[in-house]
Scaffold this active site. Structure first.
Site, PDB file in Angstrom:
ATOM      1  N   GLN A 102       0.868  -1.176   0.000  1.00 37.96           N
ATOM      2  CA  GLN A 102       0.000   0.000   0.000  1.00 37.96           C
ATOM      3  C   GLN A 102       0.901   1.221   0.000  1.00 37.96           C
ATOM      4  OE1 GLN A 102      -3.085   0.882  -0.494  1.00 37.96           O
ATOM      5  NE2 GLN A 102      -2.489   3.001  -0.129  1.00 37.96           N
ATOM      6  N   GLN A 129       0.218   4.658  -1.017  1.00 41.52           N
ATOM      7  CA  GLN A 129      -0.250   6.001  -0.680  1.00 41.52           C
ATOM      8  C   GLN A 129      -0.248   6.189   0.838  1.00 41.52           C
ATOM      9  OE1 GLN A 129      -4.378   6.836  -1.707  1.00 41.52           O
ATOM     10  NE2 GLN A 129      -3.819   8.808  -2.563  1.00 41.52           N
ATOM     11  N   GLY A 179     -10.534   0.885  -1.120  1.00 42.04           N
ATOM     12  CA  GLY A 179      -9.928   0.546  -2.395  1.00 42.04           C
ATOM     13  C   GLY A 179      -8.704   1.414  -2.630  1.00 42.04           C
ATOM     14  N   MET A 180      -7.862   1.001  -3.551  1.00 43.28           N
ATOM     15  CA  MET A 180      -6.690   1.777  -3.932  1.00 43.28           C
ATOM     16  C   MET A 180      -6.563   1.712  -5.442  1.00 43.28           C
ATOM     17  SD  MET A 180      -4.293   3.714  -2.953  1.00 43.28           S
ATOM     18  CE  MET A 180      -3.358   4.573  -4.221  1.00 43.28           C
ATOM     19  N   GLU A 181      -6.486   2.886  -6.049  1.00 42.97           N
ATOM     20  CA  GLU A 181      -6.661   3.058  -7.485  1.00 42.97           C
ATOM     21  C   GLU A 181      -5.425   2.742  -8.313  1.00 42.97           C
ATOM     22  OE1 GLU A 181      -5.646   7.147  -5.613  1.00 42.97           O
ATOM     23  OE2 GLU A 181      -6.851   5.397  -5.111  1.00 42.97           O
ATOM     24  N   ASN A 182      -4.664   1.731  -7.951  1.00 46.74           N
ATOM     25  CA  ASN A 182      -3.453   1.403  -8.693  1.00 46.74           C
ATOM     26  C   ASN A 182      -3.768   1.170 -10.170  1.00 46.74           C
ATOM     27  OD1 ASN A 182      -1.937   1.301  -6.180  1.00 46.74           O
ATOM     28  ND2 ASN A 182      -3.033  -0.604  -5.808  1.00 46.74           N
ATOM     29  N   HIS A 184     -15.531   4.459  -7.565  1.00 42.67           N
ATOM     30  CA  HIS A 184     -14.609   5.483  -7.060  1.00 42.67           C
ATOM     31  C   HIS A 184     -13.194   5.225  -7.572  1.00 42.67           C
ATOM     32  CE1 HIS A 184     -13.263   8.471  -4.010  1.00 42.67           C
ATOM     33  NE2 HIS A 184     -12.162   7.734  -4.027  1.00 42.67           N
ATOM     34  N   GLU A 185     -12.711   3.989  -7.422  1.00 46.96           N
ATOM     35  CA  GLU A 185     -11.339   3.696  -7.842  1.00 46.96           C
ATOM     36  C   GLU A 185     -11.191   3.818  -9.358  1.00 46.96           C
ATOM     37  OE1 GLU A 185      -9.598   3.828  -5.342  1.00 46.96           O
ATOM     38  OE2 GLU A 185     -11.185   3.373  -3.907  1.00 46.96           O
ATOM     39  N   HIS A 239     -10.712   7.384 -10.329  1.00 49.94           N
ATOM     40  CA  HIS A 239      -9.332   7.831 -10.112  1.00 49.94           C
ATOM     41  C   HIS A 239      -8.459   7.654 -11.359  1.00 49.94           C
ATOM     42  CE1 HIS A 239      -8.625   9.230  -6.072  1.00 49.94           C
ATOM     43  NE2 HIS A 239      -9.213   8.196  -5.505  1.00 49.94           N
ATOM     44  N   TYR A 261     -12.667  14.406   0.442  1.00 45.26           N
ATOM     45  CA  TYR A 261     -13.657  13.721  -0.381  1.00 45.26           C
ATOM     46  C   TYR A 261     -14.976  14.505  -0.425  1.00 45.26           C
ATOM     47  CZ  TYR A 261     -10.785   9.451   0.300  1.00 45.26           C
ATOM     48  OH  TYR A 261      -9.763   8.527   0.348  1.00 45.26           O
TER      49      TYR A 261
END
Length: 616
Positions: free
Chosen positions: A155, A157, A290-293, A316-317, A320, A397
């Site tokens: 992770q 960020q 979530g993480m927008e990789n 959402h992701e 991004h 947000y």
């Protein structure tokens, strides 16, 4: 079959474009990143090539990072970011040793790694991460769904990747990258880039090597890795789902709209520019929703609730991919440029795909969160542009998205959409600041209209605390019905009189969070008996229930907390429960510490550090 499906689906992925030219380094004062030691105006990293081994026995990543450098002719050193890396050697591209030093360490920011490059414009760093590297979560088999094999995920960020990648770890210093990752042969490696060897390559006895590349310049926090017992299921030609094989069927079913989401997003704001959009659903210890990789969004399993009521996280992701990955906040002082834009865009995807009322429900709940955070924050924590750690709570947000929605309602959707589409095109693959965004807005949307400028109150939204008077509140008819039910039960109506059998997660949250915070033990028992909240499999509902129950020192809820908190790693859901326990001092703190001692080993370092700091 798993390896065949993986290969056949991913080899069909569109090829990446030619490598990007380096994006410009922003030099205005508002673009200065105080969370990096780098001096990109002198020397900056343009490409990172990793050749690493994932060593599960020692819980380390070890190998080399080769960095390509763009520097002024007179530059003789480059400064990188380092958080606990164990460095054994640094050479130029020809193997000549270079001198290097590591400076004083800040507990959060890490330390400067200064390399005397001379005329070298490529350097090779031989190193390993530490077992406690902040970006890396190493899970034993018992903390996975299958409970047979270990798991690793990263992770990055906001500034965590400096704990396993020696580079300039700043969102404004966009870099391309490539990687060769060697793992145990019975595991699969995936990363946030083009998968060059989906099935892997033999790499010695008991080992397998996977190779990846990302030719587009990305902020370094988006370099992401996962290794484990991972299967794949295609959704359509360019989207699919990765997760542990035991969870693949229900995950693929829940996320079956992923391809439609990409098409919907493109219809709003232009082409998706990253090739594939796949989703990796991780074990429960993943710390975020979530993480927008790029190419591979990481997601929490808490969104898999069987009714698609939480797939807005995937929307959402995906959003991004435009706001954040394509146009990136240059510093974390402007994180709203990522998160506020994305929350607004997410809601537009939800509206187009699931209807106006679904989008209104999500926006209305977001308004509740906005009001809560504004009430709890100090005024200076509510400015969109401000602290490098970001705004209070989720204001980047919620206040950010409300700002953009207010512009939409003021100028009209058609005009606003045309502007946003052109904005993403103008600034694609570039860093951005609040000041530059407002400049662009004035040049390309307001165009000298003083009356419109006065209506929008742009500077007040971005630079002043609180919420401007022109803020737009979207109200949901669905949640209005929940509010009517709340009036009845708050007036004494029995909980058993409510038919909640078809409620969505959002309706449950409005209901539970709308109950008075002070409740009698008898009333809480009645509520739990009516809806079996203490054993709810929906983590959102369970978290909201525990916060309410623990806030009233309701002892029967402790057994539920003992089971829930070690089984979920998502900060959004467990931190409020720990905070509720802490608020009750001599009653709650011993319970919180006992549970945390049990759960800590299964949390990602980001979560473990946050809870440890909270409990003191």
């Amino acid at each position: 079959m798993r390896r065949f499906l993986l290969a056949s689906a991913l080899l069909a992925a569109p090829a990446m474009a030619a490598p990007d030219a380096p994006s410009p380094t922003l030099t205005t004062p508002d673009a200065r990143d105080v969370l990096t030691y780098a001096r990109p105006e002198i020397a900056r990293v343009t490409h990172v090539d990793l050749d690493l081994v994932a060593d599960f026995a020692s819980r380390t990543m070890r190998g080399t990072a080769t960095l390509d450098i763009l520097a002024r002719p007179d530059a003789r050193e480059i400064v990188l970011d380092d958080k606990g890396l164990v460095i054994s050697r640094i050479t130029d591209g020809a193997g000549k040793p270079l001198k290097w030093t590591v400076g004083a360490e800040d507990p959060y920011k890490g330390a400067p790694l200064t390399v005397a490059i001379g005329k070298a414009r490529r350097i090779v760093i031989t190193y390993s991460s530490r077992p406690d590297a902040r970006a890396l979560g190493w899970l034993p088999p018992e903390l996975t769904a299958g409970k047979r094999k270990p798991y690793l995920f990263s992770q990055g960020q906001a500034i965590n990747n400096r704990s396993w990648i020696p580079t300039q770890d700043s969102p404004g210093i966009r870099q391309s990258w490539s990687a060769s990752i060697t793992v145990p042969a019975d595991l699969v490696a995936v990363m946030s880039g083009e998968r060059l060897t989906p099935e892997g390559e033999a790499a010695g006895e008991g080992l397998r090597r996977y190779r990846f590349r990302m030719d587009r310049n990305v902020p370094p926090y988006l370099i992401a890795l996962a290794v484990g017992d991972i299967g794949f299921r295609a959704v359509d030609g360019r989207t699919g789902v990765f997760t542990e094989p035991t969870d693949l069927d229900r995950t693929a079913s829940e996320l079956s709209d992923t391809g439609k989401m990409v098409t919907t997003a493109e219809a709003l704001y232009g082409a998706y520019r990253w090739g594939r959009f796949d989703v990796l659903v991780l074990p429960p210890s993943f710390p975020f929703g979530g993480m927008e990789n790029p190419t591979l969004t990481f997601a929490t399993p808490t969104i898999i609730t069987g009714d698609k009521s939480n797939v807005d996280v995937i929307a959402h992701e995906l959003a991004h991919s435009w706001s954040g990955n394509l146009v990136t906040n240059a510093t974390w002082s402007d994180s709203w440029l990522n998160e506020g834009f994305t929350t607004y865009f997410e809601n537009r995807i939800d509206e187009a795909l699931y209807g106006k009322e679904r989008a209104a429900t999500l926006a209305d709940l977001s308004w509740d969160d906005l009001q809560r955070d504004l009430k709890e924050a100090k005024p200076e924590q509510t400015r969109l542009h401000g602290d490098p750690e970001g705004t209070f709570g989720q204001l980047d947000y919620t206040k950010g998205s409300t700002f953009l929605r207010t512009i939409e309602y003021t100028v009209g959707r058609g005009r606003w959409d045309a502007y946003l589409r052109s904005y993403f095109d103008r600034h694609a693959f570039q860093p951005q600041t609040s000041a530059n965004f407002l400049k662009d807005l004035r040049a390309n949307l307001i165009r000298g209209d003083s009356a419109l400028e006065e209506k929008l109150q742009l500077d007040a939204w971005v630079y002043q605390p609180g919420l401007p008077a022109n803020a737009v509140h979207v109200k949901s008819a669905t949640l209005a019905k929940i509010d009517q039910i709340l009036e009845r039960v708050n007036g004494g109506a029995p909980f058993a009189s409510i038919d909640a059998s078809r409620w969505s997660t959002q309706e449950w949250l409005r209901f539970l969070n709308g109950l008075p915070r002070q409740q009698s033990a008898a009333r809480l028992a009645e509520l739990d008996q009516a809806f079996r909240l203490s054993t709810s499999a929906n983590a959102y509902i369970r978290s909201a229930w525990l916060v309410l129950a623990i806030g009233n020192r309701y002892q029967p809820a402790i057994a539920s907390a003992e089971q829930f908190l070690p089984s979920v790693g998502r900060n959004l859901l467990i931190t409020p429960v720990y905070r509720a326990l802490k608020a009750h001092g001599d009653w709650g703190m011993p319970v919180a510490r006992r549970i945390f001692d049990k759960a800590r080993a299964g949390y990602h370092p980001v979560t473990a550090g946050a809870i440890a700091q909270l409990l003191g």
